[in-house]
Write a protein that holds these residues in place. Structure first.
Motif, mmCIF file in Angstrom:
data_model
loop_
_atom_site.group_PDB
_atom_site.id
_atom_site.type_symbol
_atom_site.label_atom_id
_atom_site.label_comp_id
_atom_site.label_asym_id
_atom_site.label_seq_id
_atom_site.Cartn_x
_atom_site.Cartn_y
_atom_site.Cartn_z
ATOM 1 N N THR A 43 0.826 -1.272 -0.031
ATOM 2 C CA THR A 43 0.068 -0.098 0.133
ATOM 3 C C THR A 43 0.672 1.289 -0.066
ATOM 4 O OG1 THR A 43 -1.910 -1.281 1.091
ATOM 5 C CG2 THR A 43 -1.720 1.556 1.109
ATOM 6 N N GLU A 44 1.872 1.301 0.873
ATOM 7 C CA GLU A 44 2.701 2.588 0.956
ATOM 8 C C GLU A 44 3.524 2.659 -0.266
ATOM 9 O OE1 GLU A 44 3.465 3.212 5.640
ATOM 10 O OE2 GLU A 44 4.744 1.850 4.682
ATOM 11 N N GLN A 45 4.024 1.411 -1.015
ATOM 12 C CA GLN A 45 4.744 1.541 -2.075
ATOM 13 C C GLN A 45 3.963 2.025 -3.221
ATOM 14 O OE1 GLN A 45 6.010 -2.571 -2.513
ATOM 15 N NE2 GLN A 45 7.549 -2.535 -0.820
ATOM 16 N N ALA A 46 2.624 1.861 -3.206
ATOM 17 C CA ALA A 46 1.939 2.131 -4.673
ATOM 18 C C ALA A 46 1.499 3.572 -4.384
ATOM 19 C CB ALA A 46 0.562 1.420 -4.396
ATOM 20 N N PHE A 47 1.455 4.113 -3.208
ATOM 21 C CA PHE A 47 0.955 5.651 -3.183
ATOM 22 C C PHE A 47 2.300 6.553 -2.944
ATOM 23 C CE2 PHE A 47 -3.049 4.380 -1.402
ATOM 24 C CZ PHE A 47 -3.834 5.192 -1.819
ATOM 25 N N ALA A 48 3.614 5.773 -2.642
ATOM 26 C CA ALA A 48 4.749 6.619 -2.876
ATOM 27 C C ALA A 48 5.162 6.661 -4.405
ATOM 28 C CB ALA A 48 5.838 5.702 -2.252
ATOM 29 N N LYS A 83 -16.132 6.676 -1.989
ATOM 30 C CA LYS A 83 -16.454 7.217 -3.283
ATOM 31 C C LYS A 83 -15.784 8.654 -3.702
ATOM 32 C CE LYS A 83 -18.670 3.752 -5.186
ATOM 33 N NZ LYS A 83 -20.112 4.029 -5.349
ATOM 34 N N SER A 84 -15.391 9.373 -2.584
ATOM 35 C CA SER A 84 -15.008 10.725 -2.529
ATOM 36 C C SER A 84 -13.519 10.776 -3.151
ATOM 37 C CB SER A 84 -14.878 11.228 -1.200
ATOM 38 O OG SER A 84 -16.110 11.509 -0.977
ATOM 39 N N VAL A 85 -12.611 9.597 -3.229
ATOM 40 C CA VAL A 85 -11.367 9.607 -3.513
ATOM 41 C C VAL A 85 -11.626 9.878 -5.307
ATOM 42 C CG1 VAL A 85 -9.217 8.308 -4.190
ATOM 43 C CG2 VAL A 85 -10.273 8.160 -1.787
ATOM 44 N N PRO A 86 -10.767 10.834 -5.727
ATOM 45 C CA PRO A 86 -11.063 11.108 -7.192
ATOM 46 C C PRO A 86 -10.659 9.831 -7.997
ATOM 47 C CG PRO A 86 -9.908 12.960 -6.356
ATOM 48 C CD PRO A 86 -9.831 11.645 -5.153
ATOM 49 N N ALA A 87 -11.543 9.580 -9.180
ATOM 50 C CA ALA A 87 -11.220 8.610 -10.153
ATOM 51 C C ALA A 87 -9.728 8.551 -10.820
ATOM 52 C CB ALA A 87 -12.287 8.594 -11.134
ATOM 53 N N ALA A 134 -7.193 5.536 -10.851
ATOM 54 C CA ALA A 134 -6.513 5.264 -12.003
ATOM 55 C C ALA A 134 -4.796 5.239 -11.759
ATOM 56 C CB ALA A 134 -6.935 6.000 -13.199
ATOM 57 N N LYS A 135 -4.447 6.386 -11.135
ATOM 58 C CA LYS A 135 -3.023 6.162 -10.984
ATOM 59 C C LYS A 135 -2.494 5.235 -9.891
ATOM 60 C CE LYS A 135 -2.466 11.214 -11.897
ATOM 61 N NZ LYS A 135 -2.203 12.619 -11.187
ATOM 62 N N LEU A 136 -3.297 5.248 -8.961
ATOM 63 C CA LEU A 136 -2.944 4.192 -7.881
ATOM 64 C C LEU A 136 -3.010 2.651 -8.647
ATOM 65 C CD1 LEU A 136 -2.623 3.266 -4.920
ATOM 66 C CD2 LEU A 136 -5.005 3.121 -4.948
ATOM 67 N N ASN A 137 -4.061 2.311 -9.388
ATOM 68 C CA ASN A 137 -4.050 0.923 -9.924
ATOM 69 C C ASN A 137 -2.871 0.833 -11.011
ATOM 70 O OD1 ASN A 137 -6.159 0.204 -8.814
ATOM 71 N ND2 ASN A 137 -7.707 1.220 -10.107
ATOM 72 N N GLY A 145 -0.110 -2.219 -10.531
ATOM 73 C CA GLY A 145 0.090 -3.170 -11.463
ATOM 74 C C GLY A 145 -0.853 -4.345 -11.560
ATOM 75 N N THR A 146 -0.975 -4.996 -12.679
ATOM 76 C CA THR A 146 -2.215 -5.909 -12.808
ATOM 77 C C THR A 146 -1.584 -7.390 -13.049
ATOM 78 O OG1 THR A 146 -2.156 -5.370 -15.188
ATOM 79 C CG2 THR A 146 -3.900 -4.145 -13.927
ATOM 80 N N LYS A 147 -0.244 -7.634 -12.611
ATOM 81 C CA LYS A 147 0.434 -8.931 -12.812
ATOM 82 C C LYS A 147 -0.215 -9.830 -11.717
ATOM 83 C CE LYS A 147 4.349 -8.148 -10.118
ATOM 84 N NZ LYS A 147 5.924 -8.252 -9.916
ATOM 85 N N PRO A 148 -0.525 -11.159 -11.988
ATOM 86 C CA PRO A 148 -1.115 -11.873 -11.051
ATOM 87 C C PRO A 148 -0.116 -11.950 -9.815
ATOM 88 C CG PRO A 148 -1.192 -12.968 -13.217
ATOM 89 C CD PRO A 148 -0.137 -11.704 -13.531
ATOM 90 N N LEU A 149 -0.901 -12.183 -8.751
ATOM 91 C CA LEU A 149 -0.429 -12.286 -7.394
ATOM 92 C C LEU A 149 -0.037 -13.769 -7.234
ATOM 93 C CD1 LEU A 149 -2.405 -10.000 -5.163
ATOM 94 C CD2 LEU A 149 -0.225 -9.373 -6.141
#
Length: 232
Positions: free
Chosen positions: A40-45, A213-217, A221-224, A228-232
């Motif tokens: 979580t911290e890595q993604a937001f960083a 829902k208040s977190v901007p779309a 999108a940037k967070l996702n 990344g989308t590679k399989p865990l």
């Protein structure tokens, strides 16, 4: 609320969590750590937004997300249809090991019984934490049980373990990662319980960052993209 914030980024994201080893908890030094905290911290960083951790009881986190009074997130949740109605989910950040049953030491069932078989028995008494999901596969099985066989209580899982030990019910469902931790926190010994490994329960349950829902779309999108989308 979301439309008012859609055009701007957040200077900081409030990240609510509750104490749940080994996924998210406060260390002896006061730092928030755990299996879902690091990703979580890595993604937001990666997207340049700092995280402000806030310790909040689990049920209150969900209630706050439902009210959607401000932008906030919380890591480590399962995805289910109810939560999808009032919150946003990130890409998955962790894949669980298969769920197991933690029962009384003398719980009279054969090792290797499937979850479907066990919860179809009219004498099985299951104890669950109120408002918690056990993952899509297990939730579906539990939903088919007569209500008299399922007791949902608003207490911590450690208390559920103590209730099992006191024969208030036969078993709880938990993750392989947490079994020994919960028993230790309950001041009990693992030898006082049975760990039931269900051959029909797959290791497919994933944990996500849950956001209001208040977190901007645009931020989601940037967070996702950062996750990344590679399989865990």
């Amino acid at each position: 609320m979301a439309s008012q914030l859609a055009a701007q980024e957040l200077p900081v994201v409030t990240m609510q969590y509750y104490e749940r080893k080994p996924f998210h908890y406060t260390s002896e030094t006061g730092k928030v750590v755990g299996l879902v905290v690091a990703p979580t911290e890595q993604a937001f960083a990666k997207i340049g937004i700092p995280v402000k951790w806030q310790l909040v009881p689990a049920n209150r986190i969900l209630d706050t997300l439902k009210r959607d009074e401000s932008p906030l997130c919380s890591p480590g949740w399962y995805k289910n249809p109810e939560r999808m109605e009032y919150a946003q989910f990130s890409e998955p950040i962790y894949r669980d090991k298969p769920l197991v049953g933690l029962g009384n030491a003398d719980f009279p069932v054969k090792q290797g019984i499937t979850a479907k078989e066990l919860f179809a028995r009219p004498e099985t008494r299951l104890l669950i934490k109120q408002n918690f999901s056990q993952g899509a596969y297990m939730d579906k099985i539990i939903a088919g049980m007569p209500t008299a066989q399922v007791q949902a209580v608003p207490v911590d899982v450690t208390n559920l373990v103590q209730m099992i030990h006191a024969r208030r019910a036969d078993l709880i469902v938990t993750t392989q990662e947490e079994v020994e931790i919960y028993v230790e926190q309950a001041a009990l010994k693992l030898k006082d319980f049975r760990v039931l490994v269900f051959p029909d329960v797959p290791a497919v349950e994933k944990r996500y960052i849950l956001c209001s829902k208040s977190v901007p779309a645009s931020l989601m999108a940037k967070l996702n993209k950062a996750i990344g989308t590679k399989p865990l």
